[in-house]
Write a protein that holds these residues in place. Structure first.
Motif, short mmCIF file in Angstrom:
data_model
loop_
_atom_site.label_atom_id
_atom_site.label_comp_id
_atom_site.label_asym_id
_atom_site.label_seq_id
_atom_site.Cartn_x
_atom_site.Cartn_y
_atom_site.Cartn_z
N HIS A 5 -13.50 -38.07 47.89
CA HIS A 5 -14.14 -36.76 47.70
C HIS A 5 -13.38 -35.91 46.68
CE1 HIS A 5 -16.30 -33.09 48.83
NE2 HIS A 5 -15.12 -32.49 48.87
N VAL A 6 -12.06 -35.85 46.83
CA VAL A 6 -11.25 -35.05 45.92
C VAL A 6 -11.30 -35.62 44.51
CG1 VAL A 6 -8.89 -34.26 45.44
CG2 VAL A 6 -9.77 -34.21 47.78
N THR A 7 -11.22 -36.92 44.38
CA THR A 7 -11.30 -37.56 43.06
C THR A 7 -12.64 -37.25 42.39
OG1 THR A 7 -9.84 -39.36 43.76
CG2 THR A 7 -11.20 -39.76 41.82
N SER A 8 -13.71 -37.34 43.16
CA SER A 8 -15.03 -37.03 42.63
C SER A 8 -15.13 -35.58 42.16
CB SER A 8 -16.08 -37.31 43.71
OG SER A 8 -17.36 -36.94 43.26
N ALA A 9 -14.58 -34.66 42.95
CA ALA A 9 -14.62 -33.24 42.57
C ALA A 9 -13.81 -32.97 41.30
CB ALA A 9 -14.10 -32.38 43.73
N PHE A 10 -12.61 -33.55 41.21
CA PHE A 10 -11.80 -33.39 40.00
C PHE A 10 -12.52 -33.99 38.79
CE2 PHE A 10 -7.61 -33.13 42.53
CZ PHE A 10 -7.60 -31.75 42.45
N ASN A 11 -13.07 -35.19 38.96
CA ASN A 11 -13.78 -35.84 37.85
C ASN A 11 -14.97 -35.01 37.39
OD1 ASN A 11 -12.15 -38.09 37.41
ND2 ASN A 11 -13.15 -39.26 39.02
N PHE A 12 -15.69 -34.40 38.35
CA PHE A 12 -16.83 -33.56 37.98
C PHE A 12 -16.38 -32.39 37.11
CE2 PHE A 12 -19.60 -29.93 38.45
CZ PHE A 12 -20.83 -30.48 38.14
N LEU A 13 -15.33 -31.68 37.54
CA LEU A 13 -14.87 -30.52 36.76
C LEU A 13 -14.35 -30.93 35.39
CD1 LEU A 13 -13.14 -28.17 39.35
CD2 LEU A 13 -15.34 -27.89 38.23
N ILE A 14 -13.64 -32.04 35.34
CA ILE A 14 -13.12 -32.51 34.06
C ILE A 14 -14.26 -32.89 33.12
CG2 ILE A 14 -11.79 -34.37 32.98
CD1 ILE A 14 -9.96 -34.21 35.54
N ALA A 15 -15.31 -33.49 33.66
CA ALA A 15 -16.45 -33.91 32.84
C ALA A 15 -17.41 -32.77 32.51
CB ALA A 15 -17.23 -35.02 33.55
N HIS A 16 -17.37 -31.68 33.29
CA HIS A 16 -18.30 -30.55 33.10
C HIS A 16 -17.51 -29.24 33.01
CE1 HIS A 16 -20.66 -33.70 35.14
NE2 HIS A 16 -21.58 -33.34 34.26
N PRO A 17 -16.85 -29.00 31.89
CA PRO A 17 -15.99 -27.82 31.76
C PRO A 17 -16.73 -26.48 31.88
CG PRO A 17 -16.16 -28.98 29.67
CD PRO A 17 -16.82 -29.84 30.69
N ALA A 18 -18.04 -26.47 31.79
CA ALA A 18 -18.77 -25.21 31.99
C ALA A 18 -18.68 -24.75 33.44
CB ALA A 18 -20.23 -25.37 31.58
N HIS A 19 -18.39 -25.67 34.35
CA HIS A 19 -18.30 -25.34 35.77
C HIS A 19 -16.88 -24.99 36.21
CE1 HIS A 19 -22.43 -26.33 36.75
NE2 HIS A 19 -22.31 -27.39 35.96
N GLY A 20 -15.88 -25.46 35.48
CA GLY A 20 -14.51 -25.17 35.87
C GLY A 20 -13.52 -25.99 35.10
N ASP A 21 -12.26 -25.76 35.38
CA ASP A 21 -11.17 -26.47 34.73
C ASP A 21 -10.10 -26.80 35.74
OD1 ASP A 21 -11.60 -26.66 31.80
OD2 ASP A 21 -11.75 -24.49 31.92
N VAL A 22 -9.38 -27.87 35.45
CA VAL A 22 -8.23 -28.27 36.25
C VAL A 22 -7.03 -28.26 35.31
CG1 VAL A 22 -7.20 -30.08 37.67
CG2 VAL A 22 -9.69 -29.75 37.68
N PHE A 23 -6.01 -27.49 35.65
CA PHE A 23 -4.82 -27.37 34.82
C PHE A 23 -3.61 -27.89 35.59
CE2 PHE A 23 -7.58 -23.90 33.48
CZ PHE A 23 -7.62 -24.09 32.11
N LEU A 24 -2.84 -28.77 34.96
CA LEU A 24 -1.57 -29.17 35.54
C LEU A 24 -0.50 -28.16 35.13
CD1 LEU A 24 -1.48 -33.03 34.94
CD2 LEU A 24 -1.69 -31.84 37.13
N ILE A 25 0.38 -27.86 36.04
CA ILE A 25 1.54 -27.03 35.74
C ILE A 25 2.68 -28.00 35.45
CG2 ILE A 25 3.16 -25.30 36.61
CD1 ILE A 25 0.85 -24.45 38.56
N GLU A 26 3.18 -27.97 34.23
CA GLU A 26 4.18 -28.94 33.83
C GLU A 26 5.49 -28.28 33.48
OE1 GLU A 26 2.26 -31.19 30.72
OE2 GLU A 26 1.50 -32.61 32.21
N LEU A 27 6.55 -29.02 33.71
CA LEU A 27 7.90 -28.57 33.41
C LEU A 27 8.49 -29.52 32.39
CD1 LEU A 27 10.36 -26.76 34.28
CD2 LEU A 27 10.93 -28.60 35.85
N ASP A 28 9.04 -28.96 31.29
CA ASP A 28 9.74 -29.79 30.31
C ASP A 28 11.11 -30.12 30.87
OD1 ASP A 28 7.72 -29.81 28.41
OD2 ASP A 28 8.39 -27.93 27.52
#
Length: 87
Positions: A23-46
């Motif tokens: 379920h979570v994978t499907s939801a993330f994939n949907f947002l990544i494939a449809h940016p008009a609906h939302g975005d997923v951002f990773l918080i990264e540390l150098d």
């Protein structure tokens, strides 16, 4: 995606929520494939010339009559326990 799912699992565990990886994978994939609906951002540390994902933010887009346009709602935000309270 693997690190994002690890972090999402940590969030679910922290909040005592069930975690359905499909379920979570499907939801993330949907947002990544449809940016008009939302975005997923990773918080990264150098760190030592490498980037380490230590958290994530999920924004979902909607429309507000009161504000007269498109808005972003923070649906999920998570920061790994080791990186909290760092100022």
């Amino acid at each position: 995606m693997p690190r994002l799912l690890e972090l999402s699992k940590q969030l679910h565990d922290h909040e005592a929520l069930s975690f359905d990886v499909a379920h979570v994978t499907s939801a993330f994939n949907f947002l990544i494939a449809h940016p008009a609906h939302g975005d997923v951002f990773l918080i990264e540390l150098d760190k030592s010339e490498e980037q380490e994902a230590i958290g994530f933010v999920v924004l979902c887009y909607s429309f507000s009559i009161e504000l007269g346009g498109r808005i972003a709602v923070i649906d999920q935000i998570y920061l790994s326990h080791d990186w909290r309270r760092q100022g």
